[in-house]
Write a protein that holds these residues in place. Structure first.
Motif, PDB file in Angstrom:
ATOM      1  N   ASP A  11      -5.881  12.511  14.029  1.00 10.22           N
ATOM      2  CA  ASP A  11      -7.229  11.990  14.297  1.00 10.22           C
ATOM      3  C   ASP A  11      -7.547  12.037  15.798  1.00 10.22           C
ATOM      4  O   ASP A  11      -8.668  12.357  16.198  1.00 10.22           O
ATOM      5  CB  ASP A  11      -7.370  10.565  13.744  1.00 10.22           C
ATOM      6  N   HIS A  53       1.185   4.824  -2.358  1.00  4.89           N
ATOM      7  CA  HIS A  53       1.197   6.252  -2.012  1.00  4.89           C
ATOM      8  C   HIS A  53       2.414   6.944  -2.641  1.00  4.89           C
ATOM      9  O   HIS A  53       2.319   8.061  -3.140  1.00  4.89           O
ATOM     10  CB  HIS A  53       1.237   6.435  -0.492  1.00  4.89           C
ATOM     11  N   GLY A  90      -7.770  14.893  10.244  1.00 11.14           N
ATOM     12  CA  GLY A  90      -6.748  15.678   9.550  1.00 11.14           C
ATOM     13  C   GLY A  90      -7.284  16.903   8.837  1.00 11.14           C
ATOM     14  O   GLY A  90      -6.865  18.031   9.130  1.00 11.14           O
ATOM     15  N   ASP A 118      -6.345   7.555   0.023  1.00 10.84           N
ATOM     16  CA  ASP A 118      -6.371   6.229  -0.612  1.00 10.84           C
ATOM     17  C   ASP A 118      -7.143   6.213  -1.936  1.00 10.84           C
ATOM     18  O   ASP A 118      -8.250   6.739  -2.034  1.00 10.84           O
ATOM     19  CB  ASP A 118      -6.991   5.211   0.355  1.00 10.84           C
ATOM     20  N   ASP A 152      -6.622  20.855   9.825  1.00 14.14           N
ATOM     21  CA  ASP A 152      -5.955  21.663   8.799  1.00 14.14           C
ATOM     22  C   ASP A 152      -6.727  22.971   8.574  1.00 14.14           C
ATOM     23  O   ASP A 152      -6.157  24.069   8.561  1.00 14.14           O
ATOM     24  CB  ASP A 152      -5.917  20.825   7.503  1.00 14.14           C
ATOM     25  N   ASN A 189      -2.335  17.792   3.588  1.00 19.00           N
ATOM     26  CA  ASN A 189      -2.355  18.919   4.534  1.00 19.00           C
ATOM     27  C   ASN A 189      -1.778  20.193   3.911  1.00 19.00           C
ATOM     28  O   ASN A 189      -0.619  20.234   3.485  1.00 19.00           O
ATOM     29  CB  ASN A 189      -1.554  18.528   5.786  1.00 19.00           C
ATOM     30  N   SER A 221       0.836   8.881   6.646  1.00 17.88           N
ATOM     31  CA  SER A 221      -0.556   8.449   6.469  1.00 17.88           C
ATOM     32  C   SER A 221      -1.167   8.172   7.829  1.00 17.88           C
ATOM     33  O   SER A 221      -0.591   8.517   8.867  1.00 17.88           O
ATOM     34  CB  SER A 221      -0.606   7.208   5.576  1.00 17.88           C
ATOM     35  N   GLY A 222      -2.341   7.515   7.828  1.00 21.69           N
ATOM     36  CA  GLY A 222      -3.015   7.227   9.095  1.00 21.69           C
ATOM     37  C   GLY A 222      -2.255   6.186   9.909  1.00 21.69           C
ATOM     38  O   GLY A 222      -2.291   6.190  11.137  1.00 21.69           O
ATOM     39  N   GLY A 223      -1.557   5.291   9.233  1.00 20.72           N
ATOM     40  CA  GLY A 223      -0.865   4.219   9.946  1.00 20.72           C
ATOM     41  C   GLY A 223       0.655   4.299   9.857  1.00 20.72           C
ATOM     42  O   GLY A 223       1.354   3.535  10.523  1.00 20.72           O
ATOM     43  N   GLY A 251      -0.823  10.908  10.940  1.00 18.56           N
ATOM     44  CA  GLY A 251      -2.278  10.961  10.705  1.00 18.56           C
ATOM     45  C   GLY A 251      -3.059  10.517  11.930  1.00 18.56           C
ATOM     46  O   GLY A 251      -4.110  11.086  12.263  1.00 18.56           O
ATOM     47  N   GLY A 257      -2.034  10.162   3.163  1.00 21.34           N
ATOM     48  CA  GLY A 257      -3.152  11.064   3.424  1.00 21.34           C
ATOM     49  C   GLY A 257      -2.755  12.411   3.992  1.00 21.34           C
ATOM     50  O   GLY A 257      -3.339  13.437   3.634  1.00 21.34           O
ATOM     51  N   HIS A 285       0.810  -1.222   0.000  1.00 19.31           N
ATOM     52  CA  HIS A 285       0.000   0.000   0.000  1.00 19.31           C
ATOM     53  C   HIS A 285       0.849   1.280   0.000  1.00 19.31           C
ATOM     54  O   HIS A 285       0.543   2.250  -0.717  1.00 19.31           O
ATOM     55  CB  HIS A 285      -0.927  -0.028   1.229  1.00 19.31           C
TER      56      HIS A 285
HETATM   57  O1  KG4 Z   1      -3.216   7.467   3.423  1.00 23.19           O
HETATM   58  P1  KG4 Z   1      -4.546   7.545   4.040  1.00 23.19           P
HETATM   59  O2  KG4 Z   1      -5.714   7.995   3.192  1.00 23.19           O
HETATM   60  O3  KG4 Z   1      -4.939   6.190   4.688  1.00 23.19           O
HETATM   61  C1  KG4 Z   1      -3.960   5.350   5.250  1.00 23.19           C
HETATM   62  O4  KG4 Z   1      -3.324   4.596   4.467  1.00 23.19           O
HETATM   63  O5  KG4 Z   1      -3.763   5.478   6.486  1.00 23.19           O
HETATM   64  O6  KG4 Z   1      -4.375   8.527   5.291  1.00 23.19           O
HETATM   65  C2  KG4 Z   1      -5.439   8.820   6.159  1.00 23.19           C
HETATM   66  C3  KG4 Z   1      -4.939   9.827   7.171  1.00 23.19           C
HETATM   67  C4  KG4 Z   1      -5.946  10.115   8.284  1.00 23.19           C
HETATM   68  O7  KG4 Z   1      -5.284  10.020   9.526  1.00 23.19           O
HETATM   69  C5  KG4 Z   1      -6.377  11.546   7.981  1.00 23.19           C
HETATM   70  O8  KG4 Z   1      -6.750  12.272   9.131  1.00 23.19           O
HETATM   71  C6  KG4 Z   1      -5.122  12.117   7.353  1.00 23.19           C
HETATM   72  O9  KG4 Z   1      -4.632  11.086   6.533  1.00 23.19           O
HETATM   73  N1  KG4 Z   1      -5.402  13.320   6.549  1.00 23.19           N
HETATM   74  C7  KG4 Z   1      -4.918  14.535   6.854  1.00 23.19           C
HETATM   75  C8  KG4 Z   1      -5.446  15.440   5.900  1.00 23.19           C
HETATM   76  N2  KG4 Z   1      -6.241  14.731   5.044  1.00 23.19           N
HETATM   77  C9  KG4 Z   1      -6.201  13.432   5.465  1.00 23.19           C
HETATM   78  N3  KG4 Z   1      -4.081  14.926   7.836  1.00 23.19           N
HETATM   79  C10 KG4 Z   1      -3.774  16.230   7.908  1.00 23.19           C
HETATM   80  N4  KG4 Z   1      -4.268  17.158   7.050  1.00 23.19           N
HETATM   81  C11 KG4 Z   1      -5.087  16.823   6.028  1.00 23.19           C
HETATM   82  N5  KG4 Z   1      -5.558  17.758   5.201  1.00 23.19           N
END
Ligand code: KG4
Ligand code: ZN
Length: 338
Positions: free
Chosen positions: A170, A119, A183, A304, A187, A276, A139-141, A166, A272, A115
Motif C-alpha cells: 500500500d 483467513h 496491492g 476480508d 500486481d 497476488n 494481509s494488510g496488518g 500488504g 489479502g 480474524h
Molecule cells: O486480508 P485483507 O483483506 O485485510 C486485512 O486483514 O488486512 O488484506 C488487505 C491487504 C491490503 O494491504 C491490500 O493491498 C492487499 O491485501 N492486497 C494485495 C492484493 N490484493 C489485496 N496485495 C498484493 N497483491 C494483490 N493482488
C-alpha cells in the motif's frame, strides 16, 4: 460430523461489512460482502471513523441478506461466530454488538473468532486441510508463518519485524501514485514489467523465519524521489515488478524452508496478499518442484469476508469455544492465546 452444523459468520474488522452462513465448516450457503473501498479511496487508506459509520449502516441489511440467501431461519442455526479481533476497535465493535444482540435474541451460542484464523480457514472452503501444515499469512496488518499441528492450534514460527507485506504494497503504491488499495494495482503493473528494477531481498538468507519489508519499501521510495529530483523518467511497471519480485522471493523461499524443516504435509496461504497473482504463481510452481502440496483460496475468499469467519467459527463451535454477553472487541488479540 454426523449432524449438520450451520454457523452464521459476521466480519467487520476493517472496511468490509460481511455476513455468511456456513454448513459443516466447508460449504458456503451464502456470502454477503458490502465493501467500503470507494469511501476510503479518496483518503488513500481506511479512515476508522468512516469505517465504523458504514458498518453501523450496513450490518443489519448484510445479515438479513445472508440469512435470506441461505434460505434459513435463526432457529436453524447452531451458533453465531464473530470477529473479535484484531482490527480497528470501532469497526470490530459493530460486528461484536450485532452478534451479541442476535445471540441473545435467538438464544444461540456466541463464538469469538480471531480474524487471522478466519483467513487461514478460507482454505477449508475449497480444499481439505492436511496436518501438520504451514500457513503463510499475508494481509494488510500481518505477515506470519504459522505452524498448525491440528485444527484450531496455531504456533507463530516467524513474523515481520516491521511492516506487513500488504502494508508495504500500500505504501509503495502511494509513492507510485497508484490508488488504494495498492496491492492489486502493483500486481497488475508488475505483470507488465519488462526489466524489473533490482531491489534488496531482506532477510532472504537469514536463519530465522522472520521477515522485514520496510527496507525494500524505503529503497523504492528513495529511488522514486531521487529520480523525481533529477527529472529522470522511471518506469512505474519496472519499479512495481522489481518490488513485487523482492517481496515474493522472500515469502516463497521462507515458506518452503519452514515447510521442510517442520515436515509439513501442506502449505496454505491466507490473507489479502494471497490474491497476488505473482505470489500465487511463484508459490504453486515452487511447491510443485519441491513436491509439497499447496492450497490457496480463490481471490474473493483471500480478501476480508465472513465465509472464512463462519468456517473458523465452526471449528471454535465444535471445540466448545463460547463467549458471553461480556464479549468485547480486542484490536490486538493474539492468535496463540486464542
Ligand atoms: O486480508 P485483507 O483483506 O485485510 C486485512 O486483514 O488486512 O488484506 C488487505 C491487504 C491490503 O494491504 C491490500 O493491498 C492487499 O491485501 N492486497 C494485495 C492484493 N490484493 C489485496 N496485495 C498484493 N497483491 C494483490 N493482488
Ligand atoms: Zn483480513
Amino acid at each position: 460430523m454426523n449432524q449438520e452444523t450451520l454457523i452464521l459468520g459476521i466480519e467487520t474488522s476493517c472496511d468490509e461489512t460481511a455476513a455468511s452462513v456456513i454448513k459443516n465448516g466447508t460449504s458456503i450457503e451464502s456470502n454477503v460482502v458490502a465493501s467500503q473501498i470507494n469511501s476510503h479511496k479518496r483518503f488513500g487508506g481506511v479512515v476508522p471513523e468512516v469505517a465504523s459509520r458504514h458498518h453501523v449502516e450496513q450490518i443489519t441489511m448484510v445479515v438479513e441478506k445472508a440469512m435470506k440467501e441461505a434460505d434459513i431461519d435463526f432457529t436453524d442455526l447452531d451458533g453465531i461466530a464473530v470477529t473479535q479481533g484484531p482490527g480497528l476497535v470501532g469497526a470490530l465493535l459493530v460486528g461484536v454488538n450485532a452478534a451479541k444482540a442476535l445471540s441473545f435474541a435467538h438464544g444461540l451460542p456466541l463464538i469469538p473468532v480471531h480474524h487471522i484464523t478466519g483467513h487461514i480457514y478460507a482454505n477449508r472452503l475449497v480444499d481439505k486441510m492436511t496436518f501438520p501444515l504451514i500457513a503463510l499469512v499475508v494481509s494488510g496488518g500481518h505477515t506470519e508463518l504459522i505452524y498448525m499441528q491440528e485444527h484450531g492450534h496455531y504456533q507463530i514460527i516467524g513474523k515481520t519485524r516491521d511492516d506487513a507485506a500488504g502494508e508495504s504494497y500500500d505504501k509503495v503504491a502511494r509513492t507510485l501514485g497508484l490508488s488504494y488499495p495498492g496491492g492489486p494495482a502493483i500486481d497488475q503493473m508488475a505483470q507488465k514489467s519488462q526489466q524489473p528494477v533490482d531491489f534488496p531481498k531482506p532477510m532472504l538468507h537469514d536463519e530465522s523465519f522472520d521477515f522485514s519489508f520496510s527496507g525494500v519499501k524505503s529503497s523504492v521510495i528513495n529511488q522514486v524521489h531521487n529520480a523525481e529530483q533529477r527529472g529522470k523518467d522511471l518506469s512505474t511497471e519496472d519499479i512495481a515488478g522489481g518490488f513485487q519480485q523482492s517481496v515474493i522471493d522472500v515469502l516463497v523461499s521462507k515458506t518452503i524452508r519452514a515447510a521442510k524443516s517442520f515436515q509439513a504435509k501442506q502449505i496454505i496461504v491466507a490473507g489479502g496478499v494471497a490474491a497476488n497473482e505473482g505470489l500465487r504463481q511463484s508459490l504453486l510452481s515452487t511447491c510443485e518442484l519441491e513436491n509439497i502440496q499447496c492450497s490457496i483460496p480463490p481471490i474473493h475468499l483471500c480478501t476480508d469476508n465472513a465465509a472464512m469467519i463462519g468456517a473458523a467459527g465452526t471449528i471454535g463451535y465444535l471445540k466448545g469455544h463460547r463467549a458471553d454477553m461480556a464479549l468485547n472487541a480486542q484490536p490486538g488479540l493474539s492468535i496463540e492465546r486464542f
